[in-house]
Scaffold this active site. Sequence first.
Site, mmCIF file in Angstrom:
data_model
loop_
_atom_site.group_PDB
_atom_site.id
_atom_site.type_symbol
_atom_site.label_atom_id
_atom_site.label_comp_id
_atom_site.label_asym_id
_atom_site.label_seq_id
_atom_site.Cartn_x
_atom_site.Cartn_y
_atom_site.Cartn_z
ATOM 1 N N LYS A 1 0.962 -1.258 0.025
ATOM 2 C CA LYS A 1 0.040 -0.076 0.213
ATOM 3 C C LYS A 1 0.835 1.270 -0.047
ATOM 4 O O LYS A 1 0.491 2.019 -0.746
ATOM 5 C CB LYS A 1 -0.835 0.149 1.254
ATOM 6 C CG LYS A 1 -1.732 -1.037 1.405
ATOM 7 C CD LYS A 1 -2.760 -0.842 2.660
ATOM 8 C CE LYS A 1 -1.970 -0.727 3.839
ATOM 9 N NZ LYS A 1 -1.360 -2.213 4.391
ATOM 10 N N ARG B 1 -8.321 0.713 10.175
ATOM 11 C CA ARG B 1 -7.963 -0.434 10.521
ATOM 12 C C ARG B 1 -8.792 -1.317 11.359
ATOM 13 O O ARG B 1 -8.468 -2.367 11.735
ATOM 14 C CB ARG B 1 -6.492 -0.423 11.260
ATOM 15 C CG ARG B 1 -5.354 -0.564 10.420
ATOM 16 C CD ARG B 1 -4.061 -0.445 11.204
ATOM 17 N NE ARG B 1 -2.914 -1.119 10.553
ATOM 18 C CZ ARG B 1 -2.110 -0.452 9.819
ATOM 19 N NH1 ARG B 1 -2.249 0.956 9.471
ATOM 20 N NH2 ARG B 1 -0.989 -1.006 9.471
ATOM 21 N N ARG C 1 11.845 -6.057 4.263
ATOM 22 C CA ARG C 1 11.490 -4.655 4.120
ATOM 23 C C ARG C 1 12.554 -3.763 4.729
ATOM 24 O O ARG C 1 12.818 -4.157 5.910
ATOM 25 C CB ARG C 1 10.191 -4.187 4.295
ATOM 26 C CG ARG C 1 10.052 -2.609 4.093
ATOM 27 C CD ARG C 1 8.687 -2.391 4.006
ATOM 28 N NE ARG C 1 7.622 -2.462 5.448
ATOM 29 C CZ ARG C 1 6.415 -2.148 5.434
ATOM 30 N NH1 ARG C 1 5.902 -1.862 4.375
ATOM 31 N NH2 ARG C 1 5.915 -2.185 6.790
ATOM 32 N N ARG D 1 12.423 -1.742 10.114
ATOM 33 C CA ARG D 1 11.454 -1.149 11.332
ATOM 34 C C ARG D 1 11.441 -2.388 12.268
ATOM 35 O O ARG D 1 11.464 -3.484 12.106
ATOM 36 C CB ARG D 1 10.257 -1.092 10.774
ATOM 37 C CG ARG D 1 9.994 0.438 10.290
ATOM 38 C CD ARG D 1 8.712 0.721 9.173
ATOM 39 N NE ARG D 1 7.569 0.133 9.977
ATOM 40 C CZ ARG D 1 6.310 -0.015 9.211
ATOM 41 N NH1 ARG D 1 6.244 0.565 7.932
ATOM 42 N NH2 ARG D 1 5.318 -0.752 9.798
ATOM 43 N N ARG E 1 1.346 -8.856 13.517
ATOM 44 C CA ARG E 1 0.616 -7.864 12.695
ATOM 45 C C ARG E 1 -0.581 -8.703 11.761
ATOM 46 O O ARG E 1 -1.641 -8.158 11.513
ATOM 47 C CB ARG E 1 1.443 -7.016 11.985
ATOM 48 C CG ARG E 1 2.454 -5.920 12.975
ATOM 49 C CD ARG E 1 3.406 -5.415 12.265
ATOM 50 N NE ARG E 1 3.133 -4.455 11.108
ATOM 51 C CZ ARG E 1 3.885 -4.176 10.331
ATOM 52 N NH1 ARG E 1 5.197 -4.529 10.127
ATOM 53 N NH2 ARG E 1 3.608 -3.323 9.390
HETATM 54 P P1 AMP Z 1 1.700 1.053 9.091
HETATM 55 O O1 AMP Z 1 3.002 1.842 8.755
HETATM 56 O O2 AMP Z 1 0.634 1.249 8.261
HETATM 57 O O3 AMP Z 1 2.333 -0.738 8.758
HETATM 58 O O4 AMP Z 1 1.670 1.246 10.617
HETATM 59 C C1 AMP Z 1 2.400 0.687 11.438
HETATM 60 C C2 AMP Z 1 1.811 0.485 12.882
HETATM 61 O O5 AMP Z 1 1.222 1.885 13.121
HETATM 62 C C3 AMP Z 1 0.745 -0.313 12.902
HETATM 63 O O6 AMP Z 1 1.260 -1.759 13.050
HETATM 64 C C4 AMP Z 1 -0.078 0.274 14.139
HETATM 65 O O7 AMP Z 1 0.454 -0.257 15.368
HETATM 66 C C5 AMP Z 1 -0.106 1.583 14.009
HETATM 67 N N1 AMP Z 1 -1.219 2.127 13.273
HETATM 68 C C6 AMP Z 1 -0.951 2.595 11.951
HETATM 69 N N2 AMP Z 1 -2.306 3.130 11.413
HETATM 70 C C7 AMP Z 1 -2.960 2.659 12.651
HETATM 71 C C8 AMP Z 1 -4.504 2.899 12.673
HETATM 72 N N3 AMP Z 1 -5.374 3.050 11.661
HETATM 73 N N4 AMP Z 1 -5.030 2.317 13.817
HETATM 74 C C9 AMP Z 1 -4.138 1.805 14.697
HETATM 75 N N5 AMP Z 1 -3.102 1.586 14.743
HETATM 76 C C10 AMP Z 1 -2.349 2.279 13.644
#
Ligand code: AMP
Length: 213
Positions: free
Chosen positions: A13, A87, A124, A157, A168
């Site tokens: 994404k 989410r 990644r 990360r 996740r």
């Molecule tokens: P991402 O970069 O989108 O993979 O997000 C990394 C982490 O940020 C996720 O695993 C969550 O811990 C947190 N996070 C990002 N977006 C959300 C969301 N909409 N709701 C809750 N946690 C979020």
Amino acid sequence: MIVILTGAPGAGKGTQADLLAQREGYKKISTGDALRKQIKEGTEIGNKAKSIMAEGKLVPDDVLLGILQSELEAARGFPILLDGYPRNVAQAKALQDLVGKNGIRGAIHLEVDPGALIQRISGRRTCVNCGASYHATTNPPKREKVCDRCGSEVVQRPDDTEEKVKVRLGVYESETRPVLDFYRNLGLYHRVDGNGTTESVYKALAAQLRSLA
Ligand code: AMP
């Protein structure tokens, strides 16, 4: 106009949203990037979110709603791609309350075979400064651990290790997958096959987006 880009962790994404922002004029809103920025700046929100994110779990909805509101405000007037929000169904409803049904043009699900997800995401590597994304074997930076785009350090990360990726993916299945039905019921759901190369997926996604515009 808002388009939601949804998919499991590792579905691509962020990469695709970056390309669509560069080539099609969208503004990308990534709640994950916004949270990482808060962590880097050492804000109260960042300190609260840091350990939750490192565990691979979801940050509380009220925190995310505040972030979403300020990001939407900053992107006012642009077509928006939402990456990483909603989410869960509560977040989908909160977004609906914020922008109304007509504010959302579609929710595009980037679908990738489960086996490929862990391989993609545990390989990644990410720039600590600009967030550019690489892959240890299939798309490394030109100079080892140095970002092609901004010259900063490229790292794994803390939530991209195989162990955290499994957490996740579990959270995705139980909390995020039901969001697809939410948008299906509103007639806003679309699916794009995310298994190909970055460019072939991009073509399919851009075509889908044009059909929504
Ligand atoms: P991402 O970069 O989108 O993979 O997000 C990394 C982490 O940020 C996720 O695993 C969550 O811990 C947190 N996070 C990002 N977006 C959300 C969301 N909409 N709701 C809750 N946690 C979020």
